[in-house]
Design an enzyme around this catalytic site. Structure first.
Site, PDB file in Angstrom:
ATOM      1  N   THR A 181       0.853  -1.183   0.000  1.00 37.06           N
ATOM      2  CA  THR A 181       0.000   0.000   0.000  1.00 37.06           C
ATOM      3  C   THR A 181       0.888   1.231   0.000  1.00 37.06           C
ATOM      4  OG1 THR A 181      -1.858  -1.069   1.112  1.00 37.06           O
ATOM      5  CG2 THR A 181      -1.760   1.317   1.232  1.00 37.06           C
ATOM      6  N   PHE A 183       1.337   5.131   0.730  1.00 37.85           N
ATOM      7  CA  PHE A 183       0.791   6.136   1.640  1.00 37.85           C
ATOM      8  C   PHE A 183       1.381   7.505   1.337  1.00 37.85           C
ATOM      9  CE2 PHE A 183       0.214   2.195   3.957  1.00 37.85           C
ATOM     10  CZ  PHE A 183      -0.987   2.371   4.643  1.00 37.85           C
TER      11      PHE A 183
END
Length: 289
Positions: A181, A183
């Site tokens: 992921t 960020f």
């Protein structure tokens, strides 16, 4: 340093926030100087940043398997914030239960729908376990601990298990190891600190609805010899069938980024630069659980 996140304490966003803040704050040797402020809704995260209630926010912007977090693209465009840095976090999912629980006793597991989908093979191999969607990965662990049911478990990070005093019953149960992921750390736009080593730019633009306008805009990047690393389209709120385009590109120099921005403003209906920052390396050895 106060950092807002969307979701519960112990979430992947919590882990990313600690890592990013420790890397940004000079002399910061640990998480004791960082206060994570959890928010239930993403708009609240951005509101706290704009109001100055928190110093920054850490938000997930896209997952390598599940794709973009659409709401966060919209909020980056809407609010007066800017991206200061990015990171990429390896996502490792774990089956988590009470300290005295065992895998054989688990009959129900809860987690965010994306986490459940990313652990499909594990769930298929345990047909006796009912998967139940929940609003948050860490929140599912919190609920398991609060209810105290030995037959209930959650799927979340090791950070969540440690934070709530839970026990990992099965580790690394995700289907795909290449699960990351991305960020962003965002601050209020007028407080973002320039990075002389910035090599990446994120921006948003809209074009007029006539033939060739998107090609014309993208040609600007080609003329400058710029490599686009991402392009994403989102509907313009309140204007059906019109779209805003989000682009990431590799920045050669600050001057070249200024040239691209000026050229886009001449040919596009709207342009907003969302941030100039250092690109984050993808580390397959990241030990985050």
């Amino acid at each position: 340093m106060q950092i807002a996140i969307q979701g519960e304490l112990g979430s992947f966003s919590h882990e990313a926030a600690l890592r990013m803040a420790n890397g940004l704050e000079p002399g910061n040797s640990g998480s004791e100087d960082i206060q994570i402020v959890p928010c239930f809704h993403s708009p609240d995260v951005f509101r706290l940043v704009v109001e100055g209630t928190v110093d920054a926010a850490v938000i997930p912007i896209e997952n390598s398997l599940a794709g973009p977090v659409a709401e966060h693209f919209d909020l980056l465009l809407k609010e007066e914030v800017a991206i200061e840095s990015e990171s990429q976090l390896r996502i490792r999912h774990n089956l988590i239960g009470l300290p005295s629980a065992t895998l054989a006793r688990i009959k129900r597991v809860s987690s965010h729908p994306v986490a459940l989908a990313q652990c499909r093979r594990f769930l298929e191999s345990h047909p006796e376990i009912l998967a139940v969607p929940f609003y948050d990965t860490a929140g599912s662990v919190k609920t398991v601990i609060e209810k105290g049911e030995l037959s209930a478990a959650a799927i979340a990070s090791r950070q969540a298990a440690d934070h709530y005093g839970a026990h990992i019953l099965a580790a690394d149960i995700e289907d795909n190891a290449a699960n990351f992921t991305r960020f962003f750390l965002v601050r209020r736009a007028d407080l973002v600190r320039p990075d002389r080593e910035a090599d990446k730019v994120s921006l948003a633009f809209t074009v007029e609805n006539r033939p060739g306008t998107l090609v014309e805009a993208l040609r600007i990047f080609a003329v400058e010899g710029t490599n686009l690393t991402k392009i994403e389209s989102r509907p313009v709120q309140g204007r059906p069938w019109q779209y805003v385009f989000y682009v990431d590109y590799q920045m050669a120099t600050a001057a070249s980024a200024d040239t691209i921005l000026a050229a886009l403003r001449r040919s596009c209906s709207m342009v907003k630069e969302l941030g100039r920052y250092r690109s984050a390396p993808m580390n397959f050895d990241n030990q985050t659980n």
